[in-house]
Design a protein around this motif. Structure first.
Motif, mmCIF file in Angstrom:
data_model
loop_
_atom_site.group_PDB
_atom_site.id
_atom_site.type_symbol
_atom_site.label_atom_id
_atom_site.label_comp_id
_atom_site.label_asym_id
_atom_site.label_seq_id
_atom_site.Cartn_x
_atom_site.Cartn_y
_atom_site.Cartn_z
ATOM 1 N N PHE A 1 0.818 -1.216 0.000
ATOM 2 C CA PHE A 1 0.000 0.000 0.000
ATOM 3 C C PHE A 1 0.854 1.269 0.000
ATOM 4 N N THR A 2 1.997 1.187 0.679
ATOM 5 C CA THR A 2 2.838 2.388 0.827
ATOM 6 C C THR A 2 3.884 2.520 -0.279
ATOM 7 N N ASP A 3 3.864 1.611 -1.230
ATOM 8 C CA ASP A 3 4.909 1.566 -2.253
ATOM 9 C C ASP A 3 4.540 2.394 -3.493
ATOM 10 N N LYS A 4 3.938 3.544 -3.278
ATOM 11 C CA LYS A 4 3.552 4.480 -4.341
ATOM 12 C C LYS A 4 2.888 3.798 -5.548
ATOM 13 N N PRO A 5 1.763 3.115 -5.307
ATOM 14 C CA PRO A 5 1.101 2.429 -6.419
ATOM 15 C C PRO A 5 0.477 3.405 -7.411
ATOM 16 N N ASP A 6 0.174 2.904 -8.615
ATOM 17 C CA ASP A 6 -0.558 3.687 -9.613
ATOM 18 C C ASP A 6 -2.060 3.466 -9.439
ATOM 19 N N ILE A 7 -2.407 2.330 -8.822
ATOM 20 C CA ILE A 7 -3.823 1.987 -8.639
ATOM 21 C C ILE A 7 -4.010 1.450 -7.218
ATOM 22 N N PHE A 8 -5.080 1.922 -6.582
ATOM 23 C CA PHE A 8 -5.451 1.358 -5.281
ATOM 24 C C PHE A 8 -6.805 0.671 -5.431
ATOM 25 N N ILE A 9 -6.924 -0.552 -4.916
ATOM 26 C CA ILE A 9 -8.220 -1.223 -4.880
ATOM 27 C C ILE A 9 -8.568 -1.413 -3.403
ATOM 28 N N ILE A 10 -9.668 -0.810 -2.988
ATOM 29 C CA ILE A 10 -10.046 -0.882 -1.574
ATOM 30 C C ILE A 10 -11.330 -1.701 -1.449
ATOM 31 N N THR A 11 -11.250 -2.801 -0.690
ATOM 32 C CA THR A 11 -12.421 -3.665 -0.497
ATOM 33 C C THR A 11 -13.074 -3.297 0.829
ATOM 34 N N THR A 12 -14.353 -2.903 0.772
ATOM 35 C CA THR A 12 -15.029 -2.395 1.968
ATOM 36 C C THR A 12 -15.942 -3.450 2.579
ATOM 37 N N CYS A 13 -16.398 -3.122 3.786
ATOM 38 C CA CYS A 13 -17.249 -4.045 4.538
ATOM 39 C C CYS A 13 -18.427 -3.250 5.072
ATOM 40 N N SER A 14 -19.606 -3.858 5.109
ATOM 41 C CA SER A 14 -20.753 -3.108 5.636
ATOM 42 C C SER A 14 -21.044 -3.469 7.081
ATOM 43 N N VAL A 15 -20.410 -4.550 7.533
ATOM 44 C CA VAL A 15 -20.661 -4.976 8.913
ATOM 45 C C VAL A 15 -19.824 -4.133 9.872
ATOM 46 N N THR A 16 -18.652 -3.755 9.405
ATOM 47 C CA THR A 16 -17.739 -2.960 10.230
ATOM 48 C C THR A 16 -18.450 -1.710 10.750
ATOM 49 N N GLU A 17 -18.242 -1.405 12.006
ATOM 50 C CA GLU A 17 -18.726 -0.144 12.571
ATOM 51 C C GLU A 17 -18.112 0.995 11.758
ATOM 52 N N ASN A 18 -18.850 2.026 11.533
ATOM 53 C CA ASN A 18 -18.316 3.204 10.843
ATOM 54 C C ASN A 18 -17.657 2.877 9.502
ATOM 55 N N ALA A 19 -18.343 2.039 8.713
ATOM 56 C CA ALA A 19 -17.777 1.634 7.421
ATOM 57 C C ALA A 19 -17.410 2.857 6.586
ATOM 58 N N ASP A 20 -18.273 3.885 6.644
ATOM 59 C CA ASP A 20 -18.001 5.067 5.820
ATOM 60 C C ASP A 20 -16.747 5.794 6.282
ATOM 61 N N LYS A 21 -16.603 5.927 7.624
ATOM 62 C CA LYS A 21 -15.417 6.631 8.139
ATOM 63 C C LYS A 21 -14.150 5.885 7.765
ATOM 64 N N LYS A 22 -14.219 4.544 7.891
ATOM 65 C CA LYS A 22 -13.021 3.747 7.573
ATOM 66 C C LYS A 22 -12.664 3.916 6.109
ATOM 67 N N CYS A 23 -13.704 3.919 5.264
ATOM 68 C CA CYS A 23 -13.469 4.050 3.828
ATOM 69 C C CYS A 23 -12.819 5.417 3.537
ATOM 70 N N HIS A 24 -13.373 6.487 4.130
ATOM 71 C CA HIS A 24 -12.794 7.828 3.982
ATOM 72 C C HIS A 24 -11.317 7.826 4.348
ATOM 73 N N LYS A 25 -11.032 7.187 5.487
ATOM 74 C CA LYS A 25 -9.675 7.215 6.027
ATOM 75 C C LYS A 25 -8.696 6.524 5.066
ATOM 76 N N VAL A 26 -9.111 5.347 4.560
ATOM 77 C CA VAL A 26 -8.199 4.615 3.670
ATOM 78 C C VAL A 26 -7.984 5.399 2.371
ATOM 79 N N VAL A 27 -9.058 6.029 1.876
ATOM 80 C CA VAL A 27 -8.915 6.819 0.638
ATOM 81 C C VAL A 27 -7.945 7.982 0.884
ATOM 82 N N ARG A 28 -8.117 8.644 2.035
ATOM 83 C CA ARG A 28 -7.211 9.763 2.370
ATOM 84 C C ARG A 28 -5.755 9.295 2.409
ATOM 85 N N GLU A 29 -5.553 8.143 3.052
ATOM 86 C CA GLU A 29 -4.185 7.618 3.161
ATOM 87 C C GLU A 29 -3.625 7.311 1.771
ATOM 88 N N ALA A 30 -4.476 6.701 0.935
ATOM 89 C CA ALA A 30 -4.035 6.346 -0.418
ATOM 90 C C ALA A 30 -3.632 7.607 -1.180
#
Ligand code: SF4
Length: 439
Positions: free
Chosen positions: A35-64
């Motif tokens: 993930f940290t190796d400066k990729p050209d493409i990020f594929i993020i697999t999300t979960c709906s069961v996880t608490e705060n799925a939207d917040k987690k998704c936001h966070k990973v996108v920001r990091e990417a």
């Protein structure tokens, strides 16, 4: 060669699918990187069961975005199917793909040129009716092999049928073929994974096989030492399955059986397909066939209508059962589920108190189970981890053990005697003989 990185939230099923999608990329000439190796493409697999799925998704996108500001960011997974538009609004997302589209990602987003506007390709969940074979190959010691997807049950708290669609399965022949090819990658243990694994055998809405037929066929696969059933509904855990596992060469004595509540009133509100009496019977049958079996239990606390007395009924019920550990989930409302509009909502602080009580009960159960195993001889599959000079592994009946780090032990099965429980709730072992149980 474009570099692609993956990030997976959620369950074993998601891991098996991400891993399969990553191999599709590699076949098309992309290079898989961290993930940290400066990729050209990020594929993020999300979960709906996880608490705060939207917040987690936001966070990973920001990091990417922080790692590769110009990379292509695509989102898949359960949350992408449930809320494609909400995800499309997250700044920095280039594409959102639904359940029916995620396995065609490489072809649908061919070239991965960032679009001026976020692409949303998510059909209605009714379109997700085909089965895509998937397995993980991240960890050499254990592979998650998806045998079933979707669910036809309608538990009142659950969004999974909305996110993953109808119950459908692979064929027995395909699963056996996949297991045989996994064995060639030097994997020792396969975990059979599904949304409702015990419902294996439906294809196009028709029952063409049963779970028991699948496990009988897998028991004959050469090169795999252990098969583990990830989770199975109590109503589907028949005596036939229990008896088979008790005499199987390869299926390990470990069952994970969702209970959700030990109170019949709540089970009915949850629209579960059994009552507590049936659950207790299943546990008794497992223990009578395999006294050393490990039994894990999923429980939800704070479901609407759960009074203090109902909760205590659950607590006492589990306390009396010879189970080995709990996975405790604190109920939280999910949009578009019947439970979300049920009356008698339990205050969040009460939910937290109940969760705490069950976590303590889980620790007590695990300790008791481990104590019962002390002195016994077991086979341990050692994993590829190192922590302060020590490494870990699991016995077939899921006791977590620790031994001095030795790279030669990684991915090996050794016969050990369980000697004592340490302060980390892992078990110390001594090797019984220098026997390496190779394929
Ligand atoms: S059995 Fe119930 S909880 Fe499990 S996936 Fe199906 S609907 Fe959800």
């Amino acid at each position: 060669m474009k570099k692609v990185a993956f990030y997976t939230l959620g369950c074993k099923l998601n891991y098996s699918e991400t891993s399969t999608i990553s191999r599709m990329f590699e076949q098309k000439g992309y290079r898989k990187v961290d993930f940290t190796d400066k990729p050209d493409i990020f594929i993020i697999t999300t979960c709906s069961v996880t608490e705060n799925a939207d917040k987690k998704c936001h966070k990973v996108v920001r990091e990417a975005r922080a790692i590769s500001p110009h990379a292509y960011v695509a989102i898949i997974g359960c949350y992408a199917q449930l809320k494609p538009k909400a995800i499309a609004e997250i700044p920095g997302v280039d594409a959102v793909l639904g359940a029916a589209e995620k396995f065609r990602l490489v072809e649908l987003l061919d070239g991965f040129v960032r679009p001026p506007q976020t692409k949303v390709i998510a059909s209605d969940i009714a379109e997700a009716s085909s089965f895509n074979s998937s397995y993980s190959l991240h960890d050499r010691t254990r592979t998650f092999l998806k045998v079933q997807d979707g669910c036809d049950y309608s538990c009142s708290f659950c969004t999974i049928p909305l996110a993953r669609g109808e119950s459908r399965s692979d064929s027995i022949e395909n699963v056996v073929r996949a297991a045989t090819s996994i064995a060639e990658s030097d994997v020792r243990e396969i975990v059979l994974t599904g949304v409702n694994t015990g419902d294996f055998g439906l294809q196009g809405g028709k029952r063409v096989a049963r779970f028991i037929d699948l496990i009988r066929a897998l028991d004959e696969v050469d090169g795999i030492d252990r098969f583990r059933i990830s989770s199975i509904e109590p109503n589907l855990l028949t005596d036939e399955i229990i008896d088979f596992v008790s005499t199987s060469r390869k299926f390990v004595p470990h069952f994970h059986v969702p209970l959700q509540s030990g109170c019949n009133k709540i089970l009915k509100l949850m629209r579960r397909r059994y009552l507590r009496e049936l659950y207790a019977e299943r546990v008794a049958n497992i223990k009578s066939a395999m006294p050393h079996a490990c039994i894990g239990v999923d429980v939800i606390v704070g479901f609407p209508g759960e009074t203090d007395e109902d909760f205590l009924e659950t607590y006492r019920f589990i306390n009396e059962l010879p189970v080995s550990y709990l996975h405790v989930f604190t109920y939280s409302e999910r949009e578009n589920t019947p439970a979300a509009t049920m009356p008698d909502v339990v205050p969040v602080s009460t939910r937290a108190d109940r969760s705490k009580m069950l976590h303590i009960l889980s620790d007590k159960k695990r300790r008791k189970f481990y104590e019962e195993q002390i002195g016994s001889v077991s086979k341990v599959l050692f994993e590829n981890d190192i922590e302060e000079g020590m490494m870990h592994g699991f016995t077939d009946n899921y006791v977590r053990v620790r031994a001095k780090y030795d790279p030669l032990l990684i991915n090996d099965i050794r016969k050990v005697r369980l000697t004592s429980i340490n302060h980390n709730m892992t078990v110390e072992v001594e090797e019984v003989e220098q026997e390496v149980l190779q394929h």
